[in-house]
Design an enzyme around this catalytic site. Structure first.
Site, PDB file in Angstrom:
ATOM      1  N   LYS A  83       0.856  -1.189   0.000  1.00 58.75           N
ATOM      2  CA  LYS A  83       0.000   0.000   0.000  1.00 58.75           C
ATOM      3  C   LYS A  83       0.891   1.239   0.000  1.00 58.75           C
ATOM      4  O   LYS A  83       1.784   1.377   0.845  1.00 58.75           O
ATOM      5  CB  LYS A  83      -0.874  -0.042   1.257  1.00 58.75           C
ATOM      6  CG  LYS A  83      -2.267   0.481   1.053  1.00 58.75           C
ATOM      7  CD  LYS A  83      -3.088   0.120   2.269  1.00 58.75           C
ATOM      8  CE  LYS A  83      -4.375   0.894   2.276  1.00 58.75           C
ATOM      9  NZ  LYS A  83      -5.036   0.796   3.578  1.00 58.75           N
TER      10      LYS A  83
HETATM   11  C1  E4P Z   1      -8.294   1.151   3.873  1.00 58.38           C
HETATM   12  O1  E4P Z   1      -7.604   0.815   2.948  1.00 58.38           O
HETATM   13  C2  E4P Z   1      -8.266   2.514   4.445  1.00 58.38           C
HETATM   14  O2  E4P Z   1      -7.048   2.753   5.061  1.00 58.38           O
HETATM   15  C3  E4P Z   1      -9.419   2.660   5.407  1.00 58.38           C
HETATM   16  O3  E4P Z   1     -10.583   2.172   4.777  1.00 58.38           O
HETATM   17  C4  E4P Z   1      -9.601   4.075   5.926  1.00 58.38           C
HETATM   18  O4  E4P Z   1     -10.802   4.131   6.652  1.00 58.38           O
HETATM   19  P1  E4P Z   1     -11.134   5.344   7.656  1.00 58.38           P
HETATM   20  O5  E4P Z   1     -11.407   6.558   6.833  1.00 58.38           O
HETATM   21  O6  E4P Z   1     -12.343   4.876   8.390  1.00 58.38           O
HETATM   22  O7  E4P Z   1      -9.936   5.502   8.545  1.00 58.38           O
END
Ligand code: E4P
Length: 217
Positions: A83
């Site tokens: 990521k």
């Molecule tokens: C996933 O890949 C993201 O990091 C996550 O969905 C972020 O979610 P949030 O906005 O609830 O922190």
């Protein structure tokens, strides 16, 4: 439509994997830090439970550092998707990692232009943050729909991963507009499985059956 679990909590991953509905897992530094465990150890533990993409995020800032870290993370498990944040250095990182066959998930995407640039750089997944877009009074699902439509028009292979999902309607709307994947926080699966008519229907079947059994005696 693939459902990923948006968590680094192993207990939750095991719980929902047992339901047969989990195709992968996404983590981020916040989710890993919340568990208070070693990053590499936890990613490997997740790999023992889930046979599907596992997103593990780089934490360094420059392209050189992210490329080096991404290569190391990619060695942790065969199903790793590195990521990478949607920055200039992130794009360089995606280009370098994808040239080596390392799959990537570009995160913190908030616009169509960011998504298209990530796809052109070679991202395997792009993660637009639906909930955080809604939080600033824009329309997160409209963003997903725009990206899906444009990727299809131009034939990008990059999959659209609907992230920052906050409620079941985000999941349904993500499916409605053609997202390839939704990454969903664990507690939402409990909401998605329940329906008051299922609960009341089951109670009434059980009561009728009990009455019938008593009459048979
Ligand atoms: C996933 O890949 C993201 O990091 C996550 O969905 C972020 O979610 P949030 O906005 O609830 O922190």
């Amino acid at each position: 439509m693939k459902f990923f679990l948006d968590t680094a909590n192993l207990k939750d991953i095991k719980k929902y994997a047992a339901w047969g509905i989990i195709d992968g897992v996404t983590t981020n530094p916040t989710l890993v830090a919340r568990e208070g465990v070693d990053f590499e150890t936890r990613i490997k533990e997740i790999g023992e439970v889930i046979d599907g993409p596992i997103s593990a995020e780089v934490t360094e800032g420059s392209a050189e550092e992210m490329i080096a870290q991404g290569k190391e993370i990619a060695k942790w498990h065969k199903n790793i998707f590195v990521k990478v944040p949607m920055t200039e250095d992130g794009l360089k990182t995606v280009k370098a990692l994808s040239a080596e066959g390392i799959r990537t998930n570009v995160t913190l995407v908030f616009s169509v232009t960011q998504a298209v640039m990530a796809a052109k750089a070679g991202a395997t997944f792009v993660s637009p943050f639906v909930g955080r877009v809604d939080d600033i009074s824009y329309d997160g699902i409209e963003l997903i729909a725009d990206i899906v439509g444009i990727f299809r028009t131009y034939g990008f292979d990059t999959e659209v991963l609907s992230a920052s999902i906050r409620h079941p309607k985000h999941v349904v709307d993500s499916m409605r507009v053609g997202a390839d994947i939704a990454t969903i926080p664990p507690n939402l699966f409990d909401k998605m499985v329940k329906h008051p008519l299922t609960t009341s229907g089951l109670a009434s079947f059980a009561a009728d059956w009990k009455k019938f059994q008593a009459e048979q005696q």
